[in-house]
Every structure is written in structure tokens, then in C-alpha cells.
Design an enzyme around this catalytic site. Structure first.
Site, short mmCIF file in Angstrom:
data_model
loop_
_atom_site.label_atom_id
_atom_site.label_comp_id
_atom_site.label_asym_id
_atom_site.label_seq_id
_atom_site.Cartn_x
_atom_site.Cartn_y
_atom_site.Cartn_z
N GLY A 5 0.79 -1.24 0.00
CA GLY A 5 0.00 0.00 0.00
C GLY A 5 0.82 1.28 0.00
O GLY A 5 0.27 2.37 0.16
N SER A 6 2.15 1.18 -0.21
CA SER A 6 2.98 2.39 -0.14
C SER A 6 2.95 3.20 -1.44
O SER A 6 3.40 4.34 -1.45
CB SER A 6 4.41 2.02 0.22
OG SER A 6 4.90 1.06 -0.69
N GLY A 7 2.46 2.59 -2.53
CA GLY A 7 2.35 3.34 -3.78
C GLY A 7 3.22 2.80 -4.91
O GLY A 7 3.34 3.44 -5.96
N LYS A 8 3.80 1.60 -4.73
CA LYS A 8 4.72 1.06 -5.73
C LYS A 8 4.01 0.81 -7.07
O LYS A 8 4.48 1.25 -8.12
CB LYS A 8 5.35 -0.25 -5.23
CG LYS A 8 6.05 -0.11 -3.89
CD LYS A 8 6.67 -1.41 -3.43
CE LYS A 8 5.70 -2.54 -3.17
NZ LYS A 8 4.75 -2.32 -2.05
N GLU A 39 6.74 -6.70 -8.25
CA GLU A 39 6.65 -7.87 -7.34
C GLU A 39 6.91 -9.16 -8.13
O GLU A 39 6.06 -10.06 -8.15
CB GLU A 39 5.26 -7.95 -6.69
CG GLU A 39 4.77 -6.68 -6.03
CD GLU A 39 5.34 -6.47 -4.64
OE1 GLU A 39 6.14 -7.31 -4.18
OE2 GLU A 39 5.00 -5.43 -4.04
#
Ligand SMILES: Nc1ncnc2c1ncn2[C@@H]1O[C@H](COP(=O)(O)OP(=O)(O)OP(=O)(O)O)[C@@H](O)[C@H]1O
Length: 274
Positions: A54-57, A186
Site C-alpha cells: 500500500g505504499s504506492g509502488k 513484485e
């Protein structure tokens, strides 16, 4: 990888930057999911972008592929890819070879491996009646399969491959049009140890061939030794950016993941313990 030069490519300005972002803010669902992001990556540079869930990657990648658009009103906004601000989305996606779990799910159909790789020429998934596949394209697709050591999978349907095999086929699809950079979102999720090893070796080979490898992950284990720069992203903001050895520290990772983390390095690979 010589034959790729035969294929028509869009004009690219002679740019010193593969990617240049300044003050990029993206709002979705009323929330800033990227918050004044400034990031510049040079051609041929290998970079890991690391952040928690959820950090924006993924949003960062979607902004590069024009799926998400930055707030135009932001002061000093710059979003240039290979020196250009305006792109035909299909041409852009060909030049940025992107491999993600989302793409893997979309490709999990009864399409043959060779067709999946060939579809990289058309930014499609599978080959359709309006696609003109030339013998040169087929030869290039075979060359890519050979480079990735997966020629034996050529006639198999995607939906019957293991996760690790399918991931490599998608790299083939991304590479077939000779992109400037390979973006891996990922990439090693759900790979077992052997598949992870094979996958890393393929990515290392690509990095050594001169293409930029941009790896987006929450997992330190994915960072191949060829990656020398690490960008940490937290809550939609760039939190740290610099040399891998200086960024992957206990203190930085603990702050990034908001829990005590110990970082171990062995033979050029990293692991985090909490
Ligand atoms: N289309 C959207 N609408 C609303 N919120 C969104 C949208 N896309 C992303 N977000 C939110 O933005 C934040 C960042 O999401 P993003 O998928 O970029 O994170 P991530 O770092 O890739 O996470 P993960 O490691 O879990 O894949 C999350 O809070 C997510 O819910």
C-alpha cells in the site's frame, strides 16, 4: 539479441534520462496515493523501488504507463519518459517492458506461449486476426525464448504453466520488442526456491545485457546484485534514495516498515528479519 534492431521503433529523443519525475502527485479515491514524487533514473541504471504493502509502488508504475495521471495543477510538475512528455500509450508500453502479477493473471488463459511472447509486439494478450506476424517477429520471439532458456515451453498453453515458468514467459513478452527498460512489479511473489533462483538468473542476464532493470518489490530477496541503487517509498512519498549499501540498513528498513528490522547481506543478496 541482434535481430530486434529490424523492428520499427518510435522516435526517442536523445535523452540523458530514462525517467524524470518531479512533483508527481496522484489522487485516487480522494487520497494522495503518490505525494510530490521526484525521481530520475538514467538509461542502463538498475534500481530497486522498495516499500510496504500500500505504499504506492504499483501506482508509480501505473503512472509511468499512463494508467494513472498526475495532478496537472501541481507546481513544477514534470513527467518525462525517455525525454518525452507525450506518448502514444501502446508505443510507450512496448518500450517499457512491464511484468506484473496482474499481467500474469490476465494472461492465464488457453493461449500458447509463443503467441504470448509474440503479442508483446502488439501490446495485446494473444494474437488476433488483425495482427500481422512476420517471419522476423517469429524468429525474434524464438530468440527471446532461447535467451531465457524456455524454448521447451513454446507450445504449451499459458494456463498450464507453473507460476515460475509463466513469469519467465512474461519477461519474454516484455523483451521481444527490445525495450529500453524492464519493469518488474513484485516479480518473485509465489516462486519456490528453485523458481526464484532461475528467475533471478534470467533477470541478472538481462541487467548484464545493458537494459535497465527497475524492480518494484516489498521483498529484499528480489534485489539482484546488479542493482546498485535503492529507492524506499512510504505512504506515497520517496523516503530514501541512494546507494544500495547505504540505504538497506536496519534503521532505514525499521522506519520503512514501522517495526524493528535487521538486514542481512550474503553474497550480494539481502534479507530482512523482524
Ligand atoms: N484506483 C484506486 N482507487 C483508490 N485507491 C487506490 C487506487 N489505486 C491504488 N489505491 C490506493 O493507493 C495506495 C497505494 O496502492 P498501490 O497498489 O500503489 O500500493 P503497493 O505499494 O503497490 O502495494 P502492494 O505491495 O500491496 O501491491 C493503497 O492505499 C491503495 O488502496
Amino acid at each position: 539479441m541482434l535481430m530486434a534492431e529490424q523492428f520499427e521503433k518510435p522516435e526517442i529523443e536523445n535523452s540523458s534520462s530514462l525517467l524524470e519525475m518531479k512533483n508527481v502527485t496522484v489522487v485516487r479515491g480522494g487520497k494522495k496515493i503518490l505525494d510530490s514524487v521526484s525521481l530520475s533514473i538514467n538509461p542502463g541504471e538498475h534500481v530497486a523501488i522498495i516499500g510496504p504493502n500500500g505504499s504506492g509502488k504499483s501506482s508509480l508504475i501505473k503512472t509511468l504507463t499512463k494508467e494513472y495521471h498526475p495532478l496537472a495543477a501541481a507546481d513544477g510538475l514534470v513527467l518525462k519518459i525517455m525525454g518525452k512528455e507525450t506518448w502514444n500509450v501502446f508505443e510507450l508500453r512496448k518500450l517499457l517492458g512491464i511484468v506484473s502479477g496482474e499481467l500474469q493473471q490476465t494472461c492465464c488463459r488457453r493461449i500458447g506461449v509463443l503467441d504470448v511472447v509474440l503479442s508483446g509486439f502488439f501490446s495485446s494478450i494473444g494474437i488476433y486476426y488483425n495482427h500481422e506476424v512476420t517471419p522476423e517477429m517469429e524468429a525474434r520471439a524464438e530468440e527471446v525464448l532461447d535467451f531465457l532458456e524456455i524454448s521447451h515451453l513454446e507450445e504449451r498453453p499459458m494456463c498450464e504453466l507453473s507460476t515460475g515458468e509463466a513469469r519467465r514467459v512474461l519477461i519474454g513478452r516484455a523483451l521481444v520488442h527490445d525495450p529500453q527498460a524492464l519493469f518488474l512489479d513484485e516479480p518473485a511473489n509465489s516462486l519456490d526456491l528453485k523458481a526464484l533462483h532461475g528467475f533471478r538468473e534470467s533477470v541478472r542476464k538481462i541487467a548484464l545485457s545493458g537494459k535497465s532493470v527497475i524492480l518494484v518489490t516489498h521483498n529484499l530477496q528480489d534485489v539482484i546484485p546488479e542493482i546498485s541503487r535503492v529507492v524506499l517509498i512510504k505512504e506515497g512519498k520517496i523516503f530514501r534514495d541512494g546507494k544500495k549499501e547505504e540505504i538497506l540498513t536496519d534503521a532505514n528498513l525499521s522506519e520503512l516498515f514501522s517495526l524493528p528490522v535487521k538486514v542481512l547481506e550474503k553474497e550480494g543478496y539481502y534479507q530482512a528479519w523482524s
